[in-house]
Design a protein around this motif. Structure first.
Motif, PDB file in Angstrom:
ATOM      1  N   PHE A   1      39.655  87.322  49.175  1.00  0.00           N
ATOM      2  CA  PHE A   1      40.303  87.301  50.479  1.00  0.00           C
ATOM      3  C   PHE A   1      41.635  88.046  50.433  1.00  0.00           C
TER       4      PHE A   1
ATOM      5  N   ILE B   1      50.798  78.183  44.724  1.00  0.00           N
ATOM      6  CA  ILE B   1      49.996  77.264  43.928  1.00  0.00           C
ATOM      7  C   ILE B   1      50.935  76.384  43.122  1.00  0.00           C
TER       8      ILE B   1
ATOM      9  N   ASP C   1      38.517  72.600  46.309  1.00  0.00           N
ATOM     10  CA  ASP C   1      39.515  73.383  45.582  1.00  0.00           C
ATOM     11  C   ASP C   1      40.105  74.413  46.538  1.00  0.00           C
ATOM     12  N   PRO C   2      41.427  74.473  46.641  1.00  0.00           N
ATOM     13  CA  PRO C   2      42.016  75.382  47.645  1.00  0.00           C
ATOM     14  C   PRO C   2      41.562  76.825  47.485  1.00  0.00           C
ATOM     15  N   GLU C   3      41.573  77.314  46.238  1.00  0.00           N
ATOM     16  CA  GLU C   3      41.222  78.717  46.043  1.00  0.00           C
ATOM     17  C   GLU C   3      39.719  78.943  46.223  1.00  0.00           C
TER      18      GLU C   3
ATOM     19  N   GLY D   1      37.513  77.015  47.743  1.00  0.00           N
ATOM     20  CA  GLY D   1      37.122  76.737  49.121  1.00  0.00           C
ATOM     21  C   GLY D   1      37.534  77.857  50.059  1.00  0.00           C
ATOM     22  N   GLY D   2      38.717  78.407  49.826  1.00  0.00           N
ATOM     23  CA  GLY D   2      39.173  79.508  50.661  1.00  0.00           C
ATOM     24  C   GLY D   2      38.342  80.763  50.461  1.00  0.00           C
TER      25      GLY D   2
ATOM     26  N   ALA E   1      49.367  81.318  56.905  1.00  0.00           N
ATOM     27  CA  ALA E   1      48.763  80.093  57.442  1.00  0.00           C
ATOM     28  C   ALA E   1      47.857  80.406  58.621  1.00  0.00           C
ATOM     29  N   ALA E   2      48.312  81.315  59.485  1.00  0.00           N
ATOM     30  CA  ALA E   2      47.508  81.679  60.658  1.00  0.00           C
ATOM     31  C   ALA E   2      46.185  82.309  60.251  1.00  0.00           C
ATOM     32  N   ALA E   3      46.207  82.997  59.114  1.00  0.00           N
ATOM     33  CA  ALA E   3      44.978  83.635  58.636  1.00  0.00           C
ATOM     34  C   ALA E   3      44.136  82.684  57.813  1.00  0.00           C
ATOM     35  N   GLY E   4      44.639  81.476  57.601  1.00  0.00           N
ATOM     36  CA  GLY E   4      43.888  80.518  56.800  1.00  0.00           C
ATOM     37  C   GLY E   4      44.138  80.639  55.311  1.00  0.00           C
ATOM     38  N   PHE E   5      45.131  81.438  54.940  1.00  0.00           N
ATOM     39  CA  PHE E   5      45.424  81.686  53.524  1.00  0.00           C
ATOM     40  C   PHE E   5      46.399  80.611  53.064  1.00  0.00           C
ATOM     41  N   ARG E   6      45.854  79.448  52.672  1.00  0.00           N
ATOM     42  CA  ARG E   6      46.698  78.326  52.316  1.00  0.00           C
ATOM     43  C   ARG E   6      47.082  78.304  50.835  1.00  0.00           C
ATOM     44  N   PHE E   7      46.374  79.077  50.033  1.00  0.00           N
ATOM     45  CA  PHE E   7      46.695  79.029  48.602  1.00  0.00           C
ATOM     46  C   PHE E   7      47.624  80.172  48.193  1.00  0.00           C
TER      47      PHE E   7
END
Lengths: 137, 386
Positions: free
Chosen positions: B126, B26, B180-182, B184-185, B17-23
């Protein structure tokens, strides 16, 4: 410059992976925008006469207005019912191939702003019901 | 090559989460999976993955060079004729490429075999370039891997170098499905590397791209789009309203239009015909080619255009023993000899071998309980040990 492995030879890994944008705040901003899009349904353009898109306007210091379309496209994150591997003889019917090249993705009419700029001419395939949103592979 | 089970970091989700890796998860299913890692020797990496990737890239570029001069090749690849000139011109101008990912079957025992080339819109960038590197740093610190463990991973630096070379300090637009989470990430990470490469950036959705009456593609502020990275495939753009205006625009594209030739499983039989019995290729033919019978009644059937394993079928002794449903296949299929992914602890593992700024620079490993790799197949980190 690659640093040395113990025992000699250049290391094959990144020296330093520093992220500037990809912090939680930046990502949260991305998703916040995405969640706004989910909150309302994109009106279908199919069959509708071409008309100017709804606009959001701000007033410049000189009194003129700067307007841009507010009806932005957005995509649903669809979970494909066909996403899981199946064995032969599955009862799940495969959807008719929505051909990558031959199916007509031009059902939606691009929106036109007062400046004459047309939008919505890309992105229609991802918004169709037959394909996953993720365009990657 | 070994699969080694290990303890996952108790705070890995917080770190993600801290790195912005929200996906990383799934639909409630694990995507990032650090309950195990794949260990390679340096020799396996250098001899069996890195060098062959460079060779496969060269072979693919030779294929493009031939295809832009041979309409028969463009025809069998089902590239719409009205875009042949657009695609060929892109190659002849030398339009640069940022990146791509070769998907390989490799078990550490023999040469890696090309399954397909994600030449246009590869994802998991990523996880490969950043997050598995972060895992390695922690894994060394907590003795999950040996202290001298390495990782085949300079994707992050190569992306930055690529942006620097391609963008030359200018402005970059990035477009895709931002919600889209993936996707967009992925776009967010690539935007990050572009900024580190000295570019200014603007991200927008594909359907926010505008076209002025004079024919320029513009963003939401009507700023001309001079250089656009799109996480959106060429074959979709060709069939959309603005596809008709691609050739007349001044926009430079990433990946470039000539990549439309390679992001197509039709390259598999074409490569086999160009380089028969090459150690990194599997026999392959177009489904309607009489030579397809040479493969017998066991083969893998793949649509020319598909993604994430959709509509791929593994046929053994004439029966589809595993297949993934989907909407693809109208343009036709290819057949490729079966090279079942190696199985480790019940998991089938596929290698993604990355090339960026013209240089092979990393691998990703995906696992699934089925032999067909899909978008939801888990991502596992790797280390070079020994």
């Amino acid at each position: 410059m690659a640093s040395q492995r113990a025992g000699g030879g250049a290391m094959k890994r990144s020296e330093n992976v520093g992220l500037i944008v990809m912090g939680g705040a930046a990502f949260a901003a991305t998703f916040a925008a995405g969640m706004t899009y989910f909150a309302w349904q994109k009106p279908s353009h199919a069959g509708q006469p071409q008309q100017a898109a709804a606009q959001t306007c701000t007033t410049r210091p000189d009194g003129t207005q700067s307007c841009q379309a507010t009806q932005r496209g957005f995509t649903y994150y669809l979970f494909p019912t066909w996403g899981s591997s199946t064995n032969a003889g599955s009862a799940q019917t495969g959807r008719t191939a929505s051909a990558a090249l031959t199916n007509n993705a031009r059902a939606s009419t691009p929106a036109v702003s007062p400046s004459g700029t047309t939008r919505g001419g890309f992105g229609g395939t991802a918004q169709s019901g037959s394909l996953r949103v993720s365009a990657g592979g | 090559m070994q699969r080694i089970t290990c303890e996952e970091r108790p705070d890995w989700k917080d770190k993600a989460a801290a790195a912005g890796f929200r996906f990383h998860t799934i639909a409630g299913e694990r995507y990032w999976d650090e309950r195990a890692y794949y260990a390679f020797t340096l020799k396996e990496i250098e001899d069996d993955l890195e060098a062959p990737t460079a060779e496969l890239d060269a072979m693919c570029r030779e294929l493009v060079a031939r295809a832009v001069e041979d309409e028969r090749m463009l025809k069998v690849l089902r590239i719409p004729e009205r875009f042949w000139t657009f695609v060929a011109a892109s190659w002849k101008r030398g339009d640069p490429s940022l990146y791509g990912r070769f998907d390989l079957s490799y078990d550490g025992q023999g040469p890696a075999k090309l399954l397909e080339y994600n030449a246009d819109t590869p994802t998991s960038v990523f996880e490969t370039g950043a997050f598995q590197w972060m895992w390695l740093q922690d894994a060394i610190a907590n003795n999950t891997v040996p202290r001298d463990a390495d990782q085949y991973n300079s994707l992050h630096e190569q992306l930055i170098a690529g942006w620097r070379e391609i963008g030359k300090g200018g402005h970059l637009h990035l477009a895709g499905a931002l919600a889209d989470p993936e996707d967009g990430g992925t776009i967010s990470y690539l935007e990050d590397t572009a900024r580190q490469g000295g570019l200014t950036t603007t991200a927008l959705n594909m359907d926010d791209i505008g076209r002025t009456p004079k024919g320029a593609f513009v963003d939401l502020q009507d700023r001309p789009i001079e250089l656009l990275f799109k996480l959106y495939p060429w074959e979709w753009m060709f069939r959309e309203q603005f596809g008709a205006y691609l050739a007349g625009s001044a926009t430079r594209w990433l990946e470039p239009p000539w990549k439309a030739i390679l992001s197509n499983k039709g390259i598999l039989p074409l490569l086999w015909a160009m380089y028969p019995r090459h150690p990194n290729l599997l026999p392959a033919h177009f489904d309607d080619d009489p030579k397809a019978a040479d493969l017998g009644n066991s083969f893998v059937r793949k649509p020319l255009y598909s993604r994430e394993g959709a509509n791929v079928a593994i046929v053994v002794a004439g029966k589809a023993v595993d297949q993934d449903e989907g909407p693809y296949g109208a343009e036709g299929f290819v057949r490729q000899a079966v090279a079942t992914l190696p199985r480790h602890d019940g998991n089938y593992a596929a290698i993604g071998s990355w090339i960026a700024a013209g240089k092979p620079c990393g691998v990703s490993v995906r696992e699934d309980l089925s032999p067909i790799t899909k978008n939801t197949s888990r991502f596992l980190p790797h280390a070079i040990v020994g």
